[in-house]
Design a protein around this motif. Structure first.
Motif, short mmCIF file in Angstrom:
data_model
loop_
_atom_site.label_atom_id
_atom_site.label_comp_id
_atom_site.label_asym_id
_atom_site.label_seq_id
_atom_site.Cartn_x
_atom_site.Cartn_y
_atom_site.Cartn_z
N LEU A 90 0.88 -1.17 0.00
CA LEU A 90 0.00 0.00 0.00
C LEU A 90 0.92 1.22 0.00
O LEU A 90 1.70 1.41 0.94
CB LEU A 90 -0.90 0.01 1.23
N VAL A 91 0.85 2.01 -1.05
CA VAL A 91 1.68 3.20 -1.16
C VAL A 91 0.82 4.41 -0.77
O VAL A 91 -0.13 4.75 -1.48
CB VAL A 91 2.23 3.37 -2.59
N PRO A 92 1.12 5.04 0.37
CA PRO A 92 0.32 6.17 0.81
C PRO A 92 0.34 7.31 -0.22
O PRO A 92 1.37 7.61 -0.81
CB PRO A 92 1.01 6.61 2.11
N VAL A 93 -0.83 7.90 -0.43
CA VAL A 93 -0.96 9.02 -1.35
C VAL A 93 -1.53 10.25 -0.65
O VAL A 93 -1.88 11.22 -1.29
CB VAL A 93 -1.81 8.65 -2.60
N ALA A 98 -4.29 5.12 0.12
CA ALA A 98 -3.12 4.43 -0.42
C ALA A 98 -3.50 3.68 -1.69
O ALA A 98 -4.65 3.25 -1.85
CB ALA A 98 -2.55 3.45 0.61
N GLU A 99 -2.51 3.53 -2.56
CA GLU A 99 -2.68 2.72 -3.77
C GLU A 99 -2.15 1.33 -3.51
O GLU A 99 -1.08 1.16 -2.94
CB GLU A 99 -1.92 3.35 -4.94
N LEU A 100 -2.91 0.31 -3.92
CA LEU A 100 -2.55 -1.08 -3.72
C LEU A 100 -1.89 -1.64 -4.96
O LEU A 100 -2.35 -1.42 -6.08
CB LEU A 100 -3.80 -1.90 -3.40
N ALA A 101 -0.82 -2.40 -4.75
CA ALA A 101 -0.20 -3.20 -5.81
C ALA A 101 0.09 -4.57 -5.22
O ALA A 101 0.50 -4.69 -4.06
CB ALA A 101 1.08 -2.55 -6.32
N TRP A 134 -7.17 2.31 -3.14
CA TRP A 134 -7.59 2.25 -4.53
C TRP A 134 -6.53 1.52 -5.35
O TRP A 134 -5.41 1.32 -4.90
CB TRP A 134 -7.89 3.64 -5.11
N LEU A 135 -6.89 1.12 -6.54
CA LEU A 135 -5.97 0.40 -7.43
C LEU A 135 -6.43 0.60 -8.87
O LEU A 135 -7.56 0.98 -9.13
CB LEU A 135 -5.93 -1.09 -7.09
N ALA A 136 -5.53 0.31 -9.79
CA ALA A 136 -5.85 0.30 -11.21
C ALA A 136 -5.53 -1.08 -11.73
O ALA A 136 -4.52 -1.70 -11.36
CB ALA A 136 -5.03 1.36 -11.95
N VAL A 137 -6.41 -1.61 -12.59
CA VAL A 137 -6.24 -2.95 -13.13
C VAL A 137 -6.68 -2.95 -14.60
O VAL A 137 -7.62 -2.24 -14.96
CB VAL A 137 -7.04 -3.99 -12.30
#
Length: 169
Positions: A90-93, A98-101, A134-137
């Motif tokens: 989880l990269v804090p924004v 945070a964005e999940l990868a 959140w995430l992008a896929v």
């Protein structure tokens, strides 16, 4: 270590031991260690295991990218014996978001590890004060979309190539 709804956490938190559908016992741990195990894991990824340009293809780029994730993010690594076989971050924004990868070694995919890893990562994120993820896929990645929906993510934006999904913790 699973938690109950009574303590305010709906997700398991690391460390978590899990037996996958291939009968391999793996350990999921909060990780702040060195980059080498991740570089070794990501070096094994082929073109079909890469999406949206990650993980990078060449070792120096893998190392730099993974070092950034380890220094900036909330990380969980999956271990099978002494080998890293999965990594989620989880990269804090900002503002508690945070964005999940998530990445699972190709030899360990489709065994239930990714689904469990997301839940353990979300539990770790709750512990670290993250409130929204959140995430992008890729729209073509139907397996990942099903996994994300099973973890409570909902579509927030649909573009030509990608879908953005989100959930509150």
């Amino acid at each position: 270590m699973a938690t109950s709804a009574e303590d305010g956490h709906q997700f398991p938190r690391p460390p978590e031991e899990f037996t996958d559908s291939e009968e391999r016992t793996v350990r999921m741990v909060a990780y702040d260690g060195g980059v080498e195990p991740l570089v070794a894991m990501y070096a094994d990824f082929d073109a079909d295991s890469r999406s949206q340009g990650v993980p990078p293809r060449k070792e120096p780029a893998i190392r730099e990218w993974a070092e950034g994730l380890l220094s900036e993010g909330v990380n969980v690594v999956v271990w099978h014996d002494d080998r890293a076989v999965g990594h989620a971050v989880l990269v804090p924004v900002g503002d508690g978001s945070a964005e999940l990868a998530i990445f699972v070694h190709p030899e360990y995919q489709s065994a239930g590890i990714g689904t469990r890893l997301i839940k353990v990562l979300l539990g770790h994120g709750q512990e670290e004060g993250i409130e929204h993820v959140w995430l992008a896929v890729s729209q073509r990645n139907h397996v990942a979309i099903r996994v994300y929906r099973a973890a409570g993510f909902e579509t927030r934006l649909r573009e030509q190539v990608e879908i953005e999904m989100e959930r509150d913790l």
